[in-house]
Design an enzyme around this catalytic site. Structure first.
Site, PDB file in Angstrom:
ATOM      1  N   HIS A 189       0.033  -4.897   0.161  1.00 22.28           N
ATOM      2  CA  HIS A 189      -0.868  -5.448   0.939  1.00 22.28           C
ATOM      3  C   HIS A 189      -2.201  -5.822   0.511  1.00 22.28           C
ATOM      4  O   HIS A 189      -3.476  -6.843   0.842  1.00 22.28           O
ATOM      5  CB  HIS A 189      -0.877  -4.573   2.073  1.00 22.28           C
ATOM      6  CG  HIS A 189       0.349  -5.918   3.030  1.00 22.28           C
ATOM      7  ND1 HIS A 189       0.089  -5.947   3.878  1.00 22.28           N
ATOM      8  CD2 HIS A 189       1.962  -5.324   3.122  1.00 22.28           C
ATOM      9  CE1 HIS A 189       0.905  -6.419   4.253  1.00 22.28           C
ATOM     10  NE2 HIS A 189       2.172  -5.807   3.976  1.00 22.28           N
ATOM     11  N   HIS A 206       4.594  -1.544  -1.493  1.00 20.79           N
ATOM     12  CA  HIS A 206       4.246  -2.345  -0.369  1.00 20.79           C
ATOM     13  C   HIS A 206       2.652  -1.668  -0.009  1.00 20.79           C
ATOM     14  O   HIS A 206       1.814  -3.261   0.440  1.00 20.79           O
ATOM     15  CB  HIS A 206       5.215  -1.766   1.181  1.00 20.79           C
ATOM     16  CG  HIS A 206       5.123  -3.102   1.946  1.00 20.79           C
ATOM     17  ND1 HIS A 206       4.811  -4.472   1.710  1.00 20.79           N
ATOM     18  CD2 HIS A 206       4.905  -2.706   3.411  1.00 20.79           C
ATOM     19  CE1 HIS A 206       4.865  -5.206   3.385  1.00 20.79           C
ATOM     20  NE2 HIS A 206       3.978  -4.163   3.619  1.00 20.79           N
ATOM     21  N   GLN A 222      -0.232  -0.641  -1.681  1.00 20.56           N
ATOM     22  CA  GLN A 222      -0.895  -1.372  -2.707  1.00 20.56           C
ATOM     23  C   GLN A 222      -0.803  -2.785  -2.851  1.00 20.56           C
ATOM     24  O   GLN A 222      -0.909  -3.768  -2.548  1.00 20.56           O
ATOM     25  CB  GLN A 222      -0.383  -1.076  -4.343  1.00 20.56           C
ATOM     26  CG  GLN A 222      -0.864   0.299  -4.301  1.00 20.56           C
ATOM     27  CD  GLN A 222      -1.866   1.088  -3.988  1.00 20.56           C
ATOM     28  OE1 GLN A 222      -2.625   0.519  -4.746  1.00 20.56           O
ATOM     29  NE2 GLN A 222      -1.948   2.009  -2.177  1.00 20.56           N
TER      30      GLN A 222
END
Length: 106
Positions: A82, A78, A80
């Protein structure tokens, strides 16, 4: 202790990438109204947040390269996601601001 450091790095990625995306969106909105000084300032803020996010990521990559495995959790993935989204969004924001600048000049 290592889990705590990883969580801190992961949360740094999420937080700073989110800040970068938010600042880039505000930069687009400023450019849309012709306030290019504010747009440039917001993009500078966005880039600073991306640098901070990269520092978090680099810490995890360094740890892995030194032989300490970083567990890949859903939260890691998650974070990464973002970061990659924020980078793409900032790149597009620069292009949109440039287009608004060109329109404003005419």
């Amino acid at each position: 202790m290592e889990d705590e450091k990883n969580l801190e790095a992961i949360m740094g990625l999420i937080m700073n990438a989110g800040n970068a995306k938010s600042d880039a969106m505000e930069a687009i909105q400023a450019a849309k109204t012709g306030d290019f000084e504010a747009a440039d300032a917001k993009m500078k803020d966005a880039n600073q947040s991306l640098v901070l996010a990269h520092h978090s990521q680099t810490g995890m990559l360094t740890q892995e390269a030194q032989g300490t495995h970083v567990p890949v959790t859903l939260l890691t993935v998650h974070s990464q996601d973002h970061l990659m989204t924020a980078i793409a969004f900032c790149d597009l924001a620069k292009e949109l601001i440039d287009i608004y600048r060109r329109i404003d000049e005419k």
